[in-house]
Design a protein around this motif. Sequence first.
Motif, mmCIF file in Angstrom:
data_model
loop_
_atom_site.group_PDB
_atom_site.id
_atom_site.type_symbol
_atom_site.label_atom_id
_atom_site.label_comp_id
_atom_site.label_asym_id
_atom_site.label_seq_id
_atom_site.Cartn_x
_atom_site.Cartn_y
_atom_site.Cartn_z
ATOM 1 N N ILE A 1 78.575 36.667 88.991
ATOM 2 C CA ILE A 1 77.365 37.412 89.330
ATOM 3 C C ILE A 1 77.010 38.290 88.141
ATOM 4 C CG2 ILE A 1 76.342 39.135 90.852
ATOM 5 C CD1 ILE A 1 78.192 38.206 93.046
ATOM 6 N N ASP A 2 75.766 38.202 87.682
ATOM 7 C CA ASP A 2 75.292 39.026 86.569
ATOM 8 C C ASP A 2 74.611 40.274 87.143
ATOM 9 O OD1 ASP A 2 74.477 40.071 84.199
ATOM 10 O OD2 ASP A 2 73.200 38.383 83.619
ATOM 11 N N ALA A 3 75.153 41.454 86.806
ATOM 12 C CA ALA A 3 74.638 42.708 87.367
ATOM 13 C C ALA A 3 73.575 43.357 86.487
ATOM 14 C CB ALA A 3 75.800 43.683 87.577
ATOM 15 N N ALA A 4 73.182 42.724 85.400
ATOM 16 C CA ALA A 4 72.237 43.335 84.465
ATOM 17 C C ALA A 4 70.877 43.554 85.129
ATOM 18 C CB ALA A 4 72.074 42.452 83.236
ATOM 19 N N ASN A 5 70.369 44.781 85.010
ATOM 20 C CA ASN A 5 69.055 45.195 85.516
ATOM 21 C C ASN A 5 68.893 44.995 87.019
ATOM 22 O OD1 ASN A 5 68.267 45.862 82.886
ATOM 23 N ND2 ASN A 5 67.746 43.730 82.495
ATOM 24 N N ARG A 6 69.993 45.025 87.757
ATOM 25 C CA ARG A 6 69.952 44.927 89.213
ATOM 26 C C ARG A 6 70.587 46.179 89.785
ATOM 27 N NH1 ARG A 6 72.163 41.302 92.235
ATOM 28 N NH2 ARG A 6 70.370 41.426 93.580
ATOM 29 N N PRO A 7 70.137 46.611 90.955
ATOM 30 C CA PRO A 7 70.786 47.769 91.580
ATOM 31 C C PRO A 7 72.263 47.495 91.852
ATOM 32 C CG PRO A 7 68.685 47.325 92.634
ATOM 33 C CD PRO A 7 68.941 46.185 91.692
ATOM 34 N N LEU A 8 73.093 48.478 91.576
ATOM 35 C CA LEU A 8 74.543 48.329 91.713
ATOM 36 C C LEU A 8 74.922 47.948 93.143
ATOM 37 C CD1 LEU A 8 77.241 50.137 89.968
ATOM 38 C CD2 LEU A 8 77.294 50.466 92.400
ATOM 39 N N GLY A 9 74.302 48.574 94.121
ATOM 40 C CA GLY A 9 74.637 48.298 95.513
ATOM 41 C C GLY A 9 74.245 46.900 95.951
ATOM 42 N N ARG A 10 73.099 46.404 95.476
ATOM 43 C CA ARG A 10 72.666 45.055 95.840
ATOM 44 C C ARG A 10 73.622 44.012 95.279
ATOM 45 N NH1 ARG A 10 67.292 44.960 98.039
ATOM 46 N NH2 ARG A 10 67.075 47.093 98.796
ATOM 47 N N THR A 11 74.086 44.245 94.058
ATOM 48 C CA THR A 11 75.046 43.336 93.445
ATOM 49 C C THR A 11 76.372 43.383 94.205
ATOM 50 O OG1 THR A 11 74.003 43.817 91.322
ATOM 51 C CG2 THR A 11 76.122 42.712 91.266
ATOM 52 N N ALA A 12 76.787 44.587 94.614
ATOM 53 C CA ALA A 12 78.049 44.744 95.336
ATOM 54 C C ALA A 12 78.012 44.052 96.694
ATOM 55 C CB ALA A 12 78.378 46.225 95.507
ATOM 56 N N THR A 13 76.853 44.067 97.380
ATOM 57 C CA THR A 13 76.772 43.397 98.675
ATOM 58 C C THR A 13 76.894 41.886 98.528
ATOM 59 O OG1 THR A 13 74.363 43.383 98.570
ATOM 60 C CG2 THR A 13 75.386 45.153 99.809
ATOM 61 N N GLU A 14 76.311 41.330 97.470
ATOM 62 C CA GLU A 14 76.448 39.894 97.229
ATOM 63 C C GLU A 14 77.908 39.541 96.952
ATOM 64 O OE1 GLU A 14 74.288 37.248 97.351
ATOM 65 O OE2 GLU A 14 72.911 38.668 98.258
ATOM 66 N N ALA A 15 78.573 40.369 96.155
ATOM 67 C CA ALA A 15 79.982 40.120 95.846
ATOM 68 C C ALA A 15 80.839 40.213 97.104
ATOM 69 C CB ALA A 15 80.472 41.119 94.796
ATOM 70 N N ALA A 16 80.582 41.214 97.943
ATOM 71 C CA ALA A 16 81.354 41.377 99.178
ATOM 72 C C ALA A 16 81.131 40.193 100.115
ATOM 73 C CB ALA A 16 80.980 42.681 99.862
#
Length: 145
Positions: A20-35
């Motif tokens: 998952i590339d977290a660049a220029n994305r909200p930290l929480g939105r990226t974390a929910t996808e990872a979870a």
Amino acid sequence: MNNTTYSPKKGEIEKKWYVIDAANRPLGRTATEAAKLLRGKHKPTFTPNADCGDYVIIINCKDAVFTGHKLDQKVYRHHSGYIGGMKETTARVMMDTKPERAMYIAVKGMLPHTKLGRKQITHVRVYAGSEHENIAQKPEVWEVK
């Protein structure tokens, strides 16, 4: 007619690796996808009491963003265990010094706080930059919607 619920056995579960590339994305939105990937909720064979999730690699954590005023208002706290040992760090300082730690804390908070959640958090790898050490696992790129 068989009225039993399907429950995958330990040997039947196939685990993949995703990036998952977290660049220029909200930290929480990226974390929910990872979870979601770590728990296995994207699979039709999802079972809440079994570890049927996949492995996740999160890259470019240093480029993740916070919305609103969270950079200055959000505070990360931890305690050393000694009297007066409360340590506080703002999100801005955390993102400047240890961005991968901020992402790790966000993902960990979205997993169950049980033995299963402690096992699933070991399946995440977090990197501040775009390089990662898991090329041998041939990870697939997870497109976040």
